[in-house]
Design a protein around this motif. Structure first.
Motif, mmCIF file in Angstrom:
data_model
loop_
_atom_site.group_PDB
_atom_site.id
_atom_site.type_symbol
_atom_site.label_atom_id
_atom_site.label_comp_id
_atom_site.label_asym_id
_atom_site.label_seq_id
_atom_site.Cartn_x
_atom_site.Cartn_y
_atom_site.Cartn_z
ATOM 1 N N MET A 99 22.973 4.747 -17.842
ATOM 2 C CA MET A 99 22.604 6.161 -17.797
ATOM 3 C C MET A 99 23.494 6.768 -16.929
ATOM 4 N N ARG A 100 24.152 8.051 -17.390
ATOM 5 C CA ARG A 100 25.314 8.906 -16.727
ATOM 6 C C ARG A 100 24.575 9.384 -15.220
ATOM 7 N N THR A 101 25.363 9.142 -14.350
ATOM 8 C CA THR A 101 24.934 9.856 -12.894
ATOM 9 C C THR A 101 25.399 11.446 -12.943
ATOM 10 N N GLU A 102 24.912 11.851 -12.006
ATOM 11 C CA GLU A 102 25.302 13.399 -12.053
ATOM 12 C C GLU A 102 26.804 13.739 -11.705
ATOM 13 N N LYS A 103 27.348 12.536 -10.967
ATOM 14 C CA LYS A 103 28.988 12.713 -10.738
ATOM 15 C C LYS A 103 29.394 12.691 -12.170
ATOM 16 N N ARG A 110 16.412 3.056 -33.362
ATOM 17 C CA ARG A 110 17.437 2.518 -32.413
ATOM 18 C C ARG A 110 18.410 3.300 -31.953
ATOM 19 N N ALA A 111 19.045 4.046 -32.585
ATOM 20 C CA ALA A 111 19.829 5.139 -32.118
ATOM 21 C C ALA A 111 19.324 6.126 -31.120
ATOM 22 N N VAL A 112 17.932 6.810 -31.418
ATOM 23 C CA VAL A 112 17.361 7.538 -30.465
ATOM 24 C C VAL A 112 17.014 6.909 -29.277
ATOM 25 N N LEU A 113 16.404 5.659 -29.561
ATOM 26 C CA LEU A 113 16.218 4.720 -28.128
ATOM 27 C C LEU A 113 17.340 4.561 -27.331
ATOM 28 N N ALA A 114 18.481 4.099 -27.828
ATOM 29 C CA ALA A 114 19.673 4.101 -27.174
ATOM 30 C C ALA A 114 20.043 5.273 -26.255
ATOM 31 N N LEU A 115 20.086 6.424 -27.289
ATOM 32 C CA LEU A 115 20.655 7.575 -26.545
ATOM 33 C C LEU A 115 19.488 7.986 -25.348
ATOM 34 N N PHE A 116 18.396 7.792 -25.563
ATOM 35 C CA PHE A 116 17.449 8.226 -24.484
ATOM 36 C C PHE A 116 17.689 7.297 -23.186
ATOM 37 N N TYR A 117 17.730 5.939 -23.587
ATOM 38 C CA TYR A 117 17.812 4.985 -22.158
ATOM 39 C C TYR A 117 19.082 4.696 -22.056
ATOM 40 N N THR A 118 19.879 4.434 -22.669
ATOM 41 C CA THR A 118 21.392 3.919 -22.252
ATOM 42 C C THR A 118 22.077 5.076 -22.150
ATOM 43 N N GLU A 119 22.195 6.179 -22.840
ATOM 44 C CA GLU A 119 22.926 7.495 -22.482
ATOM 45 C C GLU A 119 22.354 8.321 -21.434
ATOM 46 N N GLY A 120 21.149 8.237 -21.266
ATOM 47 C CA GLY A 120 20.405 9.089 -20.553
ATOM 48 C C GLY A 120 20.321 10.552 -20.884
ATOM 49 N N HIS A 127 35.260 7.647 -26.186
ATOM 50 C CA HIS A 127 35.552 6.917 -27.275
ATOM 51 C C HIS A 127 34.434 5.698 -27.321
ATOM 52 N N PRO A 128 34.264 4.624 -26.274
ATOM 53 C CA PRO A 128 33.542 3.748 -26.197
ATOM 54 C C PRO A 128 32.079 4.059 -26.736
ATOM 55 N N ARG A 129 31.520 5.206 -26.003
ATOM 56 C CA ARG A 129 30.190 5.715 -26.306
ATOM 57 C C ARG A 129 30.157 6.089 -27.608
ATOM 58 N N LEU A 130 30.824 6.925 -28.154
ATOM 59 C CA LEU A 130 30.691 7.645 -29.275
ATOM 60 C C LEU A 130 31.081 6.456 -30.638
ATOM 61 N N LEU A 131 31.834 5.136 -30.370
ATOM 62 C CA LEU A 131 31.827 4.198 -31.019
ATOM 63 C C LEU A 131 30.614 3.262 -31.241
ATOM 64 N N ALA A 132 29.873 3.094 -30.031
ATOM 65 C CA ALA A 132 28.688 2.558 -29.747
ATOM 66 C C ALA A 132 27.552 3.281 -30.888
ATOM 67 N N HIS A 133 27.380 4.708 -30.609
ATOM 68 C CA HIS A 133 26.760 5.512 -31.470
ATOM 69 C C HIS A 133 26.963 5.444 -32.815
ATOM 70 N N ALA A 188 26.355 15.835 -26.145
ATOM 71 C CA ALA A 188 25.603 16.061 -27.191
ATOM 72 C C ALA A 188 26.272 16.504 -28.368
ATOM 73 N N TRP A 189 27.216 17.502 -28.201
ATOM 74 C CA TRP A 189 28.269 18.259 -29.030
ATOM 75 C C TRP A 189 28.807 17.292 -29.812
ATOM 76 N N ALA A 190 29.750 16.180 -29.138
ATOM 77 C CA ALA A 190 30.569 14.962 -29.701
ATOM 78 C C ALA A 190 29.672 13.942 -30.382
ATOM 79 N N LEU A 191 28.416 13.699 -29.934
ATOM 80 C CA LEU A 191 27.782 12.667 -30.448
ATOM 81 C C LEU A 191 26.936 13.181 -31.750
ATOM 82 N N ARG A 192 26.756 14.516 -31.970
ATOM 83 C CA ARG A 192 26.348 15.027 -33.143
ATOM 84 C C ARG A 192 27.533 15.262 -34.227
#
Length: 185
Positions: free
Chosen positions: A1-5, A138-148, A33-39, A76-80
């Motif tokens: 999950m991404r922090t505010e920083k 799986r994708a929605v769950l990962a974006l919600f819990y992993t990417e925050g 890139h790693p996040r977009l690749l994982a998505h 959100a734009w890049a993931l879209r």
């Protein structure tokens, strides 16, 4: 999950990259890139297709970045963009992909039953339960819990309605709960 920083850094990098700062663009790509690749992998289920799709998505991102009005919306734009590229790729390879996915599941299931010790860690059990979910859940769950990401951000990233995100989250949670409760009893 991404922090505010991390969110602030991503916003800054996107804003700077939008104005043509190559170093900021390089850092943004390095971070995302790693996040977009994982998505892409969560959506396609194939490593090579995910890698190709993520790379193609970067072409779109680089081309359209100057027109991004809100730098804070970059994730959100890049993931879209990745989601749309994946949908396009999946439509084009649907028959081939279905056969390969079935074979991969059979091989993975065979390997799991042959190589796993009788007592498994909770994380391994949860991981297997998540792997059994439909790819969209799986994708929605990962974006919600992993990417925050929030529901609205996930909706934008996947180009679906917020209600659909909530429904997929609900079904994914229910399936996980049923699966995990079934293994503990």
């Amino acid at each position: 999950m991404r922090t505010e920083k991390e969110k602030a850094l991503d916003t800054y990098l996107a804003a700077a990259a939008r104005t043509g700062d190559r170093q900021a663009l390089g850092r943004l790509a390095e971070r995302w890139h790693p996040r977009l690749l994982a998505h892409a992998y969560r959506l396609t289920g194939e490593k090579q297709l995910a890698a190709d799709t993520a790379q193609e998505a970067w072409t779109d991102i680089l081309r359209d970045l100057p027109s991004l009005d809100n730098a804070a919306a970059f994730p959100a734009w890049a993931l879209r963009i990745v989601s749309r590229r994946c949908a396009r790729s999946i439509r084009g390879r649907q028959r081939h992909r279905a056969g390969e996915a079935a074979l991969a599941r059979e091989e993975r299931h065979g390997a799991e039953t042959d190589n796993e010790p009788e007592t498994q860690s909770e994380m391994a059990t949860i991981g297997r339960a998540i792997d059994e979910l439909p790819r969209r859940q799986r994708a929605v769950l990962a974006l919600f819990y992993t990417e925050g990401l929030r529901v609205a951000e996930i909706a934008a990233a996947m180009d679906i309605a917020p209600g659909t995100v909530k429904t997929r989250l609900m079904h994914a949670r229910n399936k996980l709960r049923a699966r995990l409760e079934g293994e503990t009893t």
